[in-house]
Design an enzyme around this catalytic site. Structure first.
Site, mmCIF file in Angstrom:
data_model
loop_
_atom_site.group_PDB
_atom_site.id
_atom_site.type_symbol
_atom_site.label_atom_id
_atom_site.label_comp_id
_atom_site.label_asym_id
_atom_site.label_seq_id
_atom_site.Cartn_x
_atom_site.Cartn_y
_atom_site.Cartn_z
ATOM 1 N N ARG A 43 0.809 -1.228 0.000
ATOM 2 C CA ARG A 43 0.000 0.000 0.000
ATOM 3 C C ARG A 43 0.837 1.271 0.000
ATOM 4 O O ARG A 43 0.428 2.280 -0.560
ATOM 5 C CB ARG A 43 -0.949 -0.005 1.182
ATOM 6 N N ASP A 142 -15.973 10.009 6.984
ATOM 7 C CA ASP A 142 -14.866 9.052 6.948
ATOM 8 C C ASP A 142 -13.595 9.847 7.213
ATOM 9 O O ASP A 142 -13.570 11.068 7.061
ATOM 10 C CB ASP A 142 -14.798 8.366 5.574
HETATM 11 C C1 SAM Z 1 -14.090 -1.470 5.875
HETATM 12 S S1 SAM Z 1 -14.653 0.171 5.612
HETATM 13 C C2 SAM Z 1 -16.349 0.011 6.103
HETATM 14 C C3 SAM Z 1 -17.259 0.809 5.203
HETATM 15 C C4 SAM Z 1 -18.745 0.708 5.532
HETATM 16 N N1 SAM Z 1 -19.016 1.209 6.869
HETATM 17 C C5 SAM Z 1 -19.245 -0.703 5.389
HETATM 18 O O1 SAM Z 1 -19.458 -1.382 6.403
HETATM 19 O O2 SAM Z 1 -19.427 -1.155 4.249
HETATM 20 C C6 SAM Z 1 -13.901 1.032 7.001
HETATM 21 C C7 SAM Z 1 -13.872 2.552 6.807
HETATM 22 O O3 SAM Z 1 -13.501 3.149 8.060
HETATM 23 C C8 SAM Z 1 -12.692 4.273 7.795
HETATM 24 N N2 SAM Z 1 -11.903 4.606 9.000
HETATM 25 C C9 SAM Z 1 -10.822 3.951 9.515
HETATM 26 N N3 SAM Z 1 -10.360 4.568 10.604
HETATM 27 C C10 SAM Z 1 -11.169 5.634 10.821
HETATM 28 C C11 SAM Z 1 -11.210 6.667 11.799
HETATM 29 N N4 SAM Z 1 -10.311 6.730 12.795
HETATM 30 N N5 SAM Z 1 -12.184 7.596 11.721
HETATM 31 C C12 SAM Z 1 -13.101 7.564 10.723
HETATM 32 N N6 SAM Z 1 -13.113 6.613 9.755
HETATM 33 C C13 SAM Z 1 -12.160 5.664 9.807
HETATM 34 C C14 SAM Z 1 -11.847 3.839 6.612
HETATM 35 O O4 SAM Z 1 -11.310 4.939 5.917
HETATM 36 C C15 SAM Z 1 -12.844 3.015 5.792
HETATM 37 O O5 SAM Z 1 -13.424 3.762 4.770
#
Ligand code: SAM
Length: 274
Positions: A43, A142
């Site tokens: 990445r 996000d």
């Molecule tokens: C696996 S995706 C889940 C997306 C959606 N909620 C779903 O369940 O389909 C996790 C998301 O969490 C976000 N994320 C990770 N750490 C975070 C943080 N500290 N604050 C806000 N968002 C975060 C990532 O950028 C990513 O887009």
């Protein structure tokens, strides 16, 4: 370490991996397992190539001396997997809630990634009200600025909507033509229902409108340790209505935080408000 023995484009040591993990945890709360060393390599390699650097150590130096690099670093390391109507059993729950609670004003989708989840929420709201201009505010957030841009654009490869009904495809998407052939775009009426904002859940100083009736926070808490999860939940609950619901992802479990949220049904919780 699985990776460093292979011939690699950029020098990468166990110490570099550890350093990346520490910085990521500090900035985002995300905890990377020991096994994620190859993932980190692949990445960040793209970014190191773009910057024309030659080693991970050089990159880490660059990161620490250039504030603006932090966002690239975070965007590179978040996992953004999502889909329309993912964990589909939650959407009838949402529909029922909207029927039973006609005063619902606000829904927050707290890790909205590329937008499929908040647009699925918006479709469910539009279907419940029989119109796009429902009196409900949908806030999507996000930490990752790149996925937020994709979400705001609302343009997806057509395969992403394969699982939707013909009716949903027709009502909520417009097919691209010319250079956009093979893509779909959410219709402006649906796009208007969702506002996107950048927010780091672990910073705990979010300025969000409240009270919030429904929080969808799915498949992000799994990246945080238990202590961080509870701190985030406490702050969320403080912003929620008493009768609100918190919708979690399939592998998230808050049995150890019963003083903050109580299980109502399959991965759906209610806030504990005093
Ligand atoms: C696996 S995706 C889940 C997306 C959606 N909620 C779903 O369940 O389909 C996790 C998301 O969490 C976000 N994320 C990770 N750490 C975070 C943080 N500290 N604050 C806000 N968002 C975060 C990532 O950028 C990513 O887009």
């Amino acid at each position: 370490m699985t990776n460093v023995t292979k011939k690699q484009e950029f020098a990468y040591s166990q110490q570099d991996f550890q350093h990346v993990r520490d910085i990521l945890y500090k900035k985002t709360g995300i905890q990377l397992a020991d096994s994620k060393d190859s993932m980190v390599y692949s990445r960040l390699a793209r970014r190191i190539r773009e910057l024309k650097l030659t080693t991970f150590a050089e990159y880490l130096q660059y990161l620490l001396s250039h504030d603006e690099e932090e966002q690239h670093f975070i965007n590179s390391l978040t996992t953004n997997l999502t889909s329309f109507f993912r964990e589909a059993h939650h959407f009838p729950v949402l529909k029922r809630y909207l029927q039973e609670m006609p005063d619902t004003k606000r829904i927050w989708c707290a890790a909205s990634s590329t937008g499929e989840e908040p647009y699925s929420i918006a479709m469910t709201v539009a279907e419940s009200f029989g119109r796009f201009d429902a009196p409900i505010e949908i806030i999507a957030s996000d930490i990752d600025s790149k996925v937020l841009q994709t979400a705001r654009d609302g343009i997806y490869p057509i395969e992403r909507i394969e699982g939707l009904t013909q009716e949903q495809k027709k009502r909520y998407f417009k097919k691209g033509t010319g250079t956009n052939a093979g893509k779909v775009r959410v219709v402006p009426e649906l796009a208007k229902m969702v506002s996107f904002t950048q927010l780091n859940l672990t910073s705990l100083n979010w300025q969000l409108p409240s009270p919030i009736d429904i929080i969808f926070c799915r498949n992000v808490m799994i990246y945080f340790d238990k202590e961080t999860q509870v701190r985030i939940l406490e702050r969320m609950v403080s912003l929620m209505t008493k009768k609100g619901i918190y919708v979690a992802g399939h592998s998230e479990n808050f049995a150890a935080a019963e003083h903050v949220v109580k299980l109502l049904g399959k991965t759906v919780y209610k806030p504990v408000k005093r």
